[in-house]
Design an enzyme around this catalytic site. Structure first.
Site, PDB file in Angstrom:
ATOM      1  N   LYS A  56      -2.989   9.341  -3.947  1.00 50.80           N
ATOM      2  CA  LYS A  56      -3.221   8.099  -4.685  1.00 50.80           C
ATOM      3  C   LYS A  56      -4.433   7.345  -4.124  1.00 50.80           C
ATOM      4  O   LYS A  56      -5.291   6.906  -4.884  1.00 50.80           O
ATOM      5  CB  LYS A  56      -1.980   7.193  -4.635  1.00 50.80           C
ATOM      6  CG  LYS A  56      -0.748   7.811  -5.299  1.00 50.80           C
ATOM      7  CD  LYS A  56       0.399   6.812  -5.408  1.00 50.80           C
ATOM      8  CE  LYS A  56       1.002   6.372  -4.081  1.00 50.80           C
ATOM      9  NZ  LYS A  56       1.728   7.437  -3.353  1.00 50.80           N
ATOM     10  N   ARG A  98       7.458   0.256  -6.486  1.00 49.60           N
ATOM     11  CA  ARG A  98       8.189   1.394  -5.934  1.00 49.60           C
ATOM     12  C   ARG A  98       9.676   1.334  -6.244  1.00 49.60           C
ATOM     13  O   ARG A  98      10.407   2.241  -5.856  1.00 49.60           O
ATOM     14  CB  ARG A  98       8.010   1.433  -4.419  1.00 49.60           C
ATOM     15  CG  ARG A  98       6.872   2.389  -3.956  1.00 49.60           C
ATOM     16  CD  ARG A  98       6.802   2.219  -2.467  1.00 49.60           C
ATOM     17  NE  ARG A  98       6.293   3.274  -1.674  1.00 49.60           N
ATOM     18  CZ  ARG A  98       5.047   3.319  -1.203  1.00 49.60           C
ATOM     19  NH1 ARG A  98       4.156   2.454  -1.587  1.00 49.60           N
ATOM     20  NH2 ARG A  98       4.716   4.271  -0.359  1.00 49.60           N
ATOM     21  N   ARG A 142      -2.852  14.615   7.798  1.00 53.03           N
ATOM     22  CA  ARG A 142      -3.729  13.533   7.317  1.00 53.03           C
ATOM     23  C   ARG A 142      -4.259  12.700   8.478  1.00 53.03           C
ATOM     24  O   ARG A 142      -3.545  12.377   9.409  1.00 53.03           O
ATOM     25  CB  ARG A 142      -2.926  12.657   6.354  1.00 53.03           C
ATOM     26  CG  ARG A 142      -3.699  11.523   5.761  1.00 53.03           C
ATOM     27  CD  ARG A 142      -3.063  11.038   4.498  1.00 53.03           C
ATOM     28  NE  ARG A 142      -1.839  10.291   4.714  1.00 53.03           N
ATOM     29  CZ  ARG A 142      -1.196   9.665   3.731  1.00 53.03           C
ATOM     30  NH1 ARG A 142      -1.634   9.731   2.498  1.00 53.03           N
ATOM     31  NH2 ARG A 142      -0.091   8.994   3.982  1.00 53.03           N
ATOM     32  N   ARG A 196      -1.786   7.872  11.014  1.00 50.66           N
ATOM     33  CA  ARG A 196      -0.833   6.805  10.738  1.00 50.66           C
ATOM     34  C   ARG A 196       0.469   7.073  11.473  1.00 50.66           C
ATOM     35  O   ARG A 196       0.923   8.201  11.536  1.00 50.66           O
ATOM     36  CB  ARG A 196      -0.561   6.731   9.230  1.00 50.66           C
ATOM     37  CG  ARG A 196      -1.479   5.794   8.502  1.00 50.66           C
ATOM     38  CD  ARG A 196      -1.309   5.899   7.012  1.00 50.66           C
ATOM     39  NE  ARG A 196       0.049   5.741   6.533  1.00 50.66           N
ATOM     40  CZ  ARG A 196       0.362   5.597   5.241  1.00 50.66           C
ATOM     41  NH1 ARG A 196      -0.598   5.592   4.331  1.00 50.66           N
ATOM     42  NH2 ARG A 196       1.615   5.478   4.865  1.00 50.66           N
ATOM     43  N   ARG A 233      10.460   9.111   3.789  1.00 54.52           N
ATOM     44  CA  ARG A 233       9.645   8.547   2.702  1.00 54.52           C
ATOM     45  C   ARG A 233       9.865   9.324   1.408  1.00 54.52           C
ATOM     46  O   ARG A 233       9.907   8.745   0.323  1.00 54.52           O
ATOM     47  CB  ARG A 233       8.165   8.550   3.097  1.00 54.52           C
ATOM     48  CG  ARG A 233       7.845   7.478   4.122  1.00 54.52           C
ATOM     49  CD  ARG A 233       6.615   7.795   4.939  1.00 54.52           C
ATOM     50  NE  ARG A 233       5.376   7.665   4.197  1.00 54.52           N
ATOM     51  CZ  ARG A 233       4.215   8.150   4.638  1.00 54.52           C
ATOM     52  NH1 ARG A 233       4.136   8.804   5.781  1.00 54.52           N
ATOM     53  NH2 ARG A 233       3.133   7.984   3.923  1.00 54.52           N
TER      54      ARG A 233
END
Ligand code: AMP
Length: 206
Positions: free
Chosen positions: A15, A90, A124, A152, A163
């Site tokens: 996203k 969400r 990532r 992160r 998640r």
């Protein structure tokens, strides 16, 4: 009311990466609740401290906190003609609150299967200076900046699984909700980033 776009999909769907091109194509500013929460956390605000435990565990931050952030953001002058929401809404209550604040004319759902997500997220990395996103295998950073990349805190396998289950339990029902309103468009996120971008460009111009 202004016309906003929602970028929808599981964590790691791309996203944030795809948002850049949509911002360039539409002129709408990106409003990422995840980025706003990370900024609040880095600034040490009360909101950031409150959100921290949820974020690090991979759980959703309570709806009232998120809706408050969005209400405030949408009063800013650059939001008047609509924005690109990234990572918001969400939950159904968030979407209901949003419907009172902005008109959502398009929801772009980027679909990626769960098994691809874990590999994407765990590899990532982010450039803390620019916010640019890289991946150790799929999108290595240039060597001159590789040394400063960070990961992160919630990009570890355990938090990713939490998640993903938050996504399936609380967020994915929104696809049907928006589909019933006739604004949902789905794109295949399990292909090269440039191909995802091309599908999105088609959806935006059609
Ligand atoms: P993201 O950068 O969008 O993956 O968001 C990172 C984390 O921030 C999530 O795992 C949640 O803990 C929190 N968060 C971001 N956006 C929302 C939202 N709309 N509702 C609830 N929690 C959120």
């Amino acid at each position: 009311m202004s016309q906003s776009i929602v970028l929808f999909g599981p964590p790691g769907a791309g996203k944030g990466t795809q948002a850049e091109a949509i911002v360039a194509a539409t002129g709408k500013p990106q409003v990422s609740t995840g980025d706003m929460l990370r900024a609040a956390l880095a600034a040490g605000t009360r909101l950031g401290i409150e959100a921290k435990k949820y974020m690090e565990a991979g759980e959703l931050v309570p709806d009232n906190v998120i809706v408050g952030l969005i209400e405030e953001r949408m009063t800013q002058s650059d939001a008047m003609d609509g924005v690109l929401f990234d990572g918001f809404p969400r939950t159904i209550p968030q979407a209901e609150a949003l419907a009172e604040i902005a008109e959502v004319s398009l929801v772009i759902s980027i679909e990626v299967p769960d098994d691809a997500i874990v590999e994407r997220i765990v590899g990532r990395r982010m450039d803390p200076d620019t916010g640019d996103i890289y991946h150790i295998t799929f999108k290595p950073a240039p060597s001159e900046i590789a040394g400063r990349l960070i990961q992160r805190k919630d990009d570890n396998e355990e938090a990713v699984r939490t998640r993903l289950s938050a996504y399936h339990n609380q967020t994915s029902p929104l696809a049907k909700w928006y589909s019933q309103k006739g604004v949902l468009a789905t794109v295949n996120g399990n292909q090269a980033m440039s191909d995802v971008a091309a599908e999105i460009a088609e959806v935006i111009t059609s």
